[in-house]
Design a protein around this motif. Structure first.
Motif, PDB file in Angstrom:
ATOM      1  N   PHE A  18      -6.301  80.846 106.082  1.00 31.90           N
ATOM      2  CA  PHE A  18      -6.884  79.519 105.963  1.00 31.90           C
ATOM      3  C   PHE A  18      -6.919  78.783 107.304  1.00 31.90           C
ATOM      4  CE2 PHE A  18      -4.894  80.692 101.973  1.00 31.90           C
ATOM      5  CZ  PHE A  18      -5.895  80.452 101.054  1.00 31.90           C
ATOM      6  N   SER A  19      -6.637  79.487 108.375  1.00 33.24           N
ATOM      7  CA  SER A  19      -6.534  78.856 109.687  1.00 33.24           C
ATOM      8  C   SER A  19      -7.509  79.495 110.667  1.00 33.24           C
ATOM      9  CB  SER A  19      -5.108  78.986 110.222  1.00 33.24           C
ATOM     10  OG  SER A  19      -5.018  78.527 111.553  1.00 33.24           O
ATOM     11  N   ALA A  20      -8.178  78.667 111.443  1.00 33.30           N
ATOM     12  CA  ALA A  20      -9.100  79.172 112.460  1.00 33.30           C
ATOM     13  C   ALA A  20      -8.363  79.831 113.613  1.00 33.30           C
ATOM     14  CB  ALA A  20      -9.978  78.026 112.982  1.00 33.30           C
ATOM     15  N   VAL A  21      -7.067  79.581 113.724  1.00 31.08           N
ATOM     16  CA  VAL A  21      -6.289  80.140 114.832  1.00 31.08           C
ATOM     17  C   VAL A  21      -5.116  80.962 114.321  1.00 31.08           C
ATOM     18  CG1 VAL A  21      -6.946  78.403 116.535  1.00 31.08           C
ATOM     19  CG2 VAL A  21      -5.062  77.925 114.964  1.00 31.08           C
ATOM     20  N   ASP A  22      -5.226  81.486 113.083  1.00 32.66           N
ATOM     21  CA  ASP A  22      -4.176  82.310 112.493  1.00 32.66           C
ATOM     22  C   ASP A  22      -2.835  81.594 112.451  1.00 32.66           C
ATOM     23  OD1 ASP A  22      -5.726  84.442 111.763  1.00 32.66           O
ATOM     24  OD2 ASP A  22      -5.419  85.550 113.624  1.00 32.66           O
TER      25      ASP A  22
END
Length: 484
Positions: free
Chosen positions: A436-440
């Protein structure tokens, strides 16, 4: 070529060790080969280090080393000192993945699936379908049935809803879609060009991240919430950001947020609206989960009501409230944007099924009753889930959601990615925070649906999925180790 992060690769390796004969290294090698053959990982992509992938998958480093060695022997992997291992498009040696192996990568009987928070359908759907007759279809039959913008009566009813919520809207500002996911895809394809900068919340809906990545957008994550739902740093960070970069659009979930279940408070909404209006930024307001609010007052008015006209596209759906099998969503935007997106959707499916739209007209008339039923259902199941977690996982942390059907749970200090992989091999599917994160980010978080039910065996009562899965999740978390 870029190196694929271990966390992202681990999510692509769905079900690789769920069943089937053979040692783990062979199963992992087969799964990596399949990703290359399907094109999910492009030829030339640098794979993660053996240590990083082993940590993400929750296996020993020797398992990954052996799997890489098998692929290298088949000509599927090229290893160079100092540059790591890269996938090749095809191998000189090696047996192709057969239908039996491909079949084992899907969902199988006995798996407890917590990867989705979708709910069972409401009886109102069947009742509304029973009430339809030939007379309801007669007027539509007088035309050709191709309605790229949607059924006129449905568009009018949706426009009425927005007007009642304080957002002036005409029917020609509504585009009916096959669910909210198609709405999001149309917006991504129609309003974003490859290389455009798009601001997203962190965390945010994983379907949005996937659609934007597939379009080639550059994602810039900003925190949406502070402690206790104060405005936090997101609006201020956006104001600073736009002094240097001009984002193509900003993607937000103001009503009910997926995966956190939070809802923007009045101060948070005003803080975001002020920056968005001052900077003149186009905003995509995804309210797909708005109808699953636990508040007696329901979801607040659309954020678009606080923004200049023509600067917002608002997404809605009936699928979350009534039934996932009812593929019915919509976009509310300016007339030029609606026209552009309607022209784009003509190349995909021409229009939504007319009968489903007639059904939606009936369902909209019973909206208050459906909301009340879901609200009571979610409250009851949330209370049961919190009792269960408090008793069996007291060291886990979560915030009571304002809506939705899942908990955003923190496993303090524990690698949730490895936990999810270990649980998958034991027959439990769950989505870890980095998805759910653009940056893991959010490496110690899991999204745990609490409201879904499943039939364990034919002829038995329905059981709670979370209760069935929790022993496996706890054991997997104990084995996963700390976040690296």
């Amino acid at each position: 070529m870029d190196r694929i992060p271990a966390t992202r690769l681990s999510r692509l390796l769905t079900g690789w060790a769920a069943d089937g004969p053979g040692a783990l290294p062979r199963l992992l090698a087969d799964a990596l080969r399949e990703l290359a053959e399907r094109g999910d990982v492009a030829p030339g992509t640098a794979l993660p280090s053996q240590r990083a992938l082993a940590s993400a998958l929750g296996v020993s480093r020797s398992t990954v080393t052996s799997a890489y060695g098998l692929l290298e022997a088949e000509g599927r992997l090229e290893s160079r000192h100092g540059s790591g291992s890269r996938l090749r498009a095809s191998g000189a040696v090696g047996e192709p993945v057969g239908e039996g192996r491909l079949a084992s990568f899907g969902t199988r009987e006995g798996v407890v699936d917590l990867s989705s928070g979708a709910l069972e359908g409401l009886p109102a759907v069947a009742d509304a379908l029973d009430s339809l007759s030939g007379r309801d279809l007669a007027a539509a039959l007088a035309d050709d049935g191709y309605l790229p913008y949607g059924l006129p009566r449905l568009r009018e009813l949706l426009a009425e809803q927005y007007r009642a919520a304080g957002l002036p809207t005409s029917p020609d500002q509504i585009l009916v879609t096959a669910g909210s996911q198609q709405a999001l895809w149309l917006i991504t394809q129609g309003l974003v060009e490859p290389g455009d900068t798009v601001v997203v919340e962190d965390p945010t809906y994983r379907g949005a991240l996937e659609a934007l990545r597939a379009r080639g957008a550059r994602l810039l994550p900003l925190p949406a919430y502070g402690a206790g739902d104060t405005p936090g740093h997101g609006p201020a960070a956006l104001a600073r950001l736009t002094g240097r970069i001009r984002p193509r659009l900003v993607y937000l979930q103001p009503a009910v947020h997926n995966p956190t279940g939070r809802a923007m408070s009045g101060p948070t909404r005003r803080a975001w609206a002020a920056v968005l209006a001052e900077r003149g930024l186009y905003t995509v307001e995804d309210n797909a989960y708005a109808e699953l609010s636990r508040s007696e007052d329901g979801a607040p008015p659309p954020l678009a009501a606080q923004l200049p006209d023509g600067t917002t596209a608002t997404i809605g759906t009936l699928s979350k409230l009534y039934w996932g099998g009812l593929r019915l969503g919509w976009i509310r935007a300016s007339r030029p944007v609606i026209h552009r997106l309607a022209e784009l959707r003509k190349s995909v499916d021409l229009s939504c099924p007319v009968v489903e739209q007639l059904l939606a007209v009936r369902l909209l008339q019973g909206l208050p009753e459906a909301r009340a039923r879901r609200r009571a259902q979610l409250r009851e199941r949330l209370a049961a889930a919190e009792r269960l977690l408090t008793a069996q996982a007291p060291h886990w942390r979560w915030e009571r959601p304002a809506g939705g059907s899942a908990l955003w749970v923190e496993l303090p200090g524990t690698d949730a990615e490895a936990t999810a992989q270990l649980a998958r091999r034991a027959g439990v599917l769950v989505v870890p925070g980095p998805a759910f994160s653009a940056v893991d980010g959010f490496r110690s978080h899991l999204r745990l649906p609490f409201a879904a039910r499943h039939d364990q065996h034919e002829g038995t009562d329905r059981h709670d999925r979370l209760a069935a899965a929790l022993p496996v999740l706890l054991h997997s978390a104990d084995r996963a180790g700390p976040v690296r």
